[in-house]
Design a protein around this motif. Structure first.
Motif, PDB file in Angstrom:
ATOM      1  N   SER A 100     -25.561 -52.698  67.692  1.00 46.31           N
ATOM      2  CA  SER A 100     -25.800 -54.139  67.616  1.00 46.31           C
ATOM      3  C   SER A 100     -25.668 -54.767  68.997  1.00 46.31           C
ATOM      4  O   SER A 100     -25.124 -54.167  69.923  1.00 46.31           O
ATOM      5  N   VAL A 101     -26.167 -55.982  69.104  1.00 45.48           N
ATOM      6  CA  VAL A 101     -25.971 -56.819  70.283  1.00 45.48           C
ATOM      7  C   VAL A 101     -25.136 -58.002  69.821  1.00 45.48           C
ATOM      8  O   VAL A 101     -25.478 -58.662  68.833  1.00 45.48           O
ATOM      9  N   VAL A 102     -24.024 -58.260  70.516  1.00 50.27           N
ATOM     10  CA  VAL A 102     -23.143 -59.367  70.168  1.00 50.27           C
ATOM     11  C   VAL A 102     -23.157 -60.364  71.325  1.00 50.27           C
ATOM     12  O   VAL A 102     -22.885 -59.994  72.476  1.00 50.27           O
ATOM     13  N   THR A 104     -21.531 -63.812  72.818  1.00 50.77           N
ATOM     14  CA  THR A 104     -20.369 -64.684  72.708  1.00 50.77           C
ATOM     15  C   THR A 104     -20.474 -65.813  73.731  1.00 50.77           C
ATOM     16  O   THR A 104     -21.209 -65.715  74.717  1.00 50.77           O
ATOM     17  N   PRO A 113     -19.252 -65.913  67.578  1.00 49.91           N
ATOM     18  CA  PRO A 113     -20.239 -65.015  68.189  1.00 49.91           C
ATOM     19  C   PRO A 113     -21.445 -64.811  67.285  1.00 49.91           C
ATOM     20  O   PRO A 113     -21.379 -65.032  66.076  1.00 49.91           O
ATOM     21  N   VAL A 114     -22.550 -64.384  67.879  1.00 53.70           N
ATOM     22  CA  VAL A 114     -23.786 -64.080  67.162  1.00 53.70           C
ATOM     23  C   VAL A 114     -23.995 -62.571  67.242  1.00 53.70           C
ATOM     24  O   VAL A 114     -23.988 -62.004  68.335  1.00 53.70           O
ATOM     25  N   THR A 115     -24.157 -61.928  66.080  1.00 53.79           N
ATOM     26  CA  THR A 115     -24.403 -60.485  66.046  1.00 53.79           C
ATOM     27  C   THR A 115     -25.849 -60.254  65.633  1.00 53.79           C
ATOM     28  O   THR A 115     -26.301 -60.776  64.618  1.00 53.79           O
ATOM     29  N   LEU A 116     -26.566 -59.464  66.419  1.00 51.47           N
ATOM     30  CA  LEU A 116     -27.984 -59.201  66.196  1.00 51.47           C
ATOM     31  C   LEU A 116     -28.179 -57.703  65.981  1.00 51.47           C
ATOM     32  O   LEU A 116     -27.688 -56.891  66.762  1.00 51.47           O
ATOM     33  N   VAL A 117     -28.906 -57.349  64.908  1.00 51.50           N
ATOM     34  CA  VAL A 117     -29.085 -55.956  64.522  1.00 51.50           C
ATOM     35  C   VAL A 117     -30.506 -55.758  64.008  1.00 51.50           C
ATOM     36  O   VAL A 117     -31.025 -56.600  63.284  1.00 51.50           O
ATOM     37  N   GLU A 119     -31.987 -53.871  61.372  1.00 51.24           N
ATOM     38  CA  GLU A 119     -31.511 -53.148  60.184  1.00 51.24           C
ATOM     39  C   GLU A 119     -32.406 -51.965  59.829  1.00 51.24           C
ATOM     40  O   GLU A 119     -31.924 -50.911  59.439  1.00 51.24           O
ATOM     41  N   GLU A 139     -23.100 -58.283  74.784  1.00 55.77           N
ATOM     42  CA  GLU A 139     -22.456 -56.976  74.697  1.00 55.77           C
ATOM     43  C   GLU A 139     -23.281 -56.071  73.787  1.00 55.77           C
ATOM     44  O   GLU A 139     -23.667 -56.466  72.684  1.00 55.77           O
ATOM     45  N   ILE A 141     -23.162 -52.902  71.445  1.00 51.22           N
ATOM     46  CA  ILE A 141     -22.241 -52.054  70.691  1.00 51.22           C
ATOM     47  C   ILE A 141     -23.018 -50.801  70.291  1.00 51.22           C
ATOM     48  O   ILE A 141     -24.028 -50.881  69.595  1.00 51.22           O
TER      49      ILE A 141
END
Length: 184
Positions: A100-102, A104, A113-117, A119, A139, A141
């Motif tokens: 994922s990309v987080v 902040t 924070p915004v978490t982008l995935v 799926e 960031e 992950i």
């Protein structure tokens, strides 16, 4: 019994309310926005926040017997939000497999924070809002099969504006980008 949002976007409308009491009337005032009374009630109002920074919304109750309460005031943080987009790619076509990309934000106000995935599939375009003047950190992950992942972040909603950050396969794990948000 005075409720409403404490964090809004510039040029958004927020609703504020108080619990009604029989025979009471309520007088509202705003500093840093436009008061928009609601029809048939003085226990709720809408406020258009058209000034960035800190605004205040205040309400005073006058009881059926004519007693005037102390004025209650709520501070509202008004942020200018910029729209960013992320183009997410997976060369195998099965999504990011736990990666994922987080994004902040650091500043005077706590913003989640915004978490982008990605799926599933081989590509997706997602958008997120970022507050102008705040520090934005990106960031990556790590997940399984990072060698299949590419992504790029743009300063608009369409994924074709000014490129602000990209990572080719395999992306570097950890904080990979930090800068102060400026709306285009």
């Amino acid at each position: 019994d005075f409720t409403g949002p404490s964090l809004v976007s510039l040029d958004d409308t927020g609703m504020f309310s108080v619990t009604p009491r029989p025979g009471s009337t309520f007088a509202w005032s705003v500093n840093g926005g436009d008061l928009m009374p609601m029809a048939d009630t003085d226990t709720k109002v809408n406020v258009l926040f058209n000034v960035g920074g800190t605004s205040t919304v205040s309400v005073t109750e006058t009881s059926a017997g004519g007693q005037v309460s102390e004025t209650q005031t709520m501070e509202v943080t008004v942020l200018q939000l910029c729209t960013f987009s992320i183009v997410m790619l997976d060369s195998y076509g099965d999504g990011w497999n736990g990666a994922s990309v987080v994004v902040t934000f650091q500043g005077a106000v706590a913003i989640p924070p915004v978490t982008l995935v990605l799926e599933s599939g081989s590509s997706a375009l997602s958008t997120f809002s970022a507050p102008a003047g705040f520090e934005m950190s990106v960031e990556f992950i790590s997940g399984s099969w990072d060698g299949e992942i590419d992504y790029a972040i743009y300063n608009n909603a369409t994924g074709d504006g000014d490129l602000i950050h990209y990572q080719l396969a395999p992306p570097t794990a950890g904080i990979v980008y930090t800068d102060t948000v400026v709306c285009p």
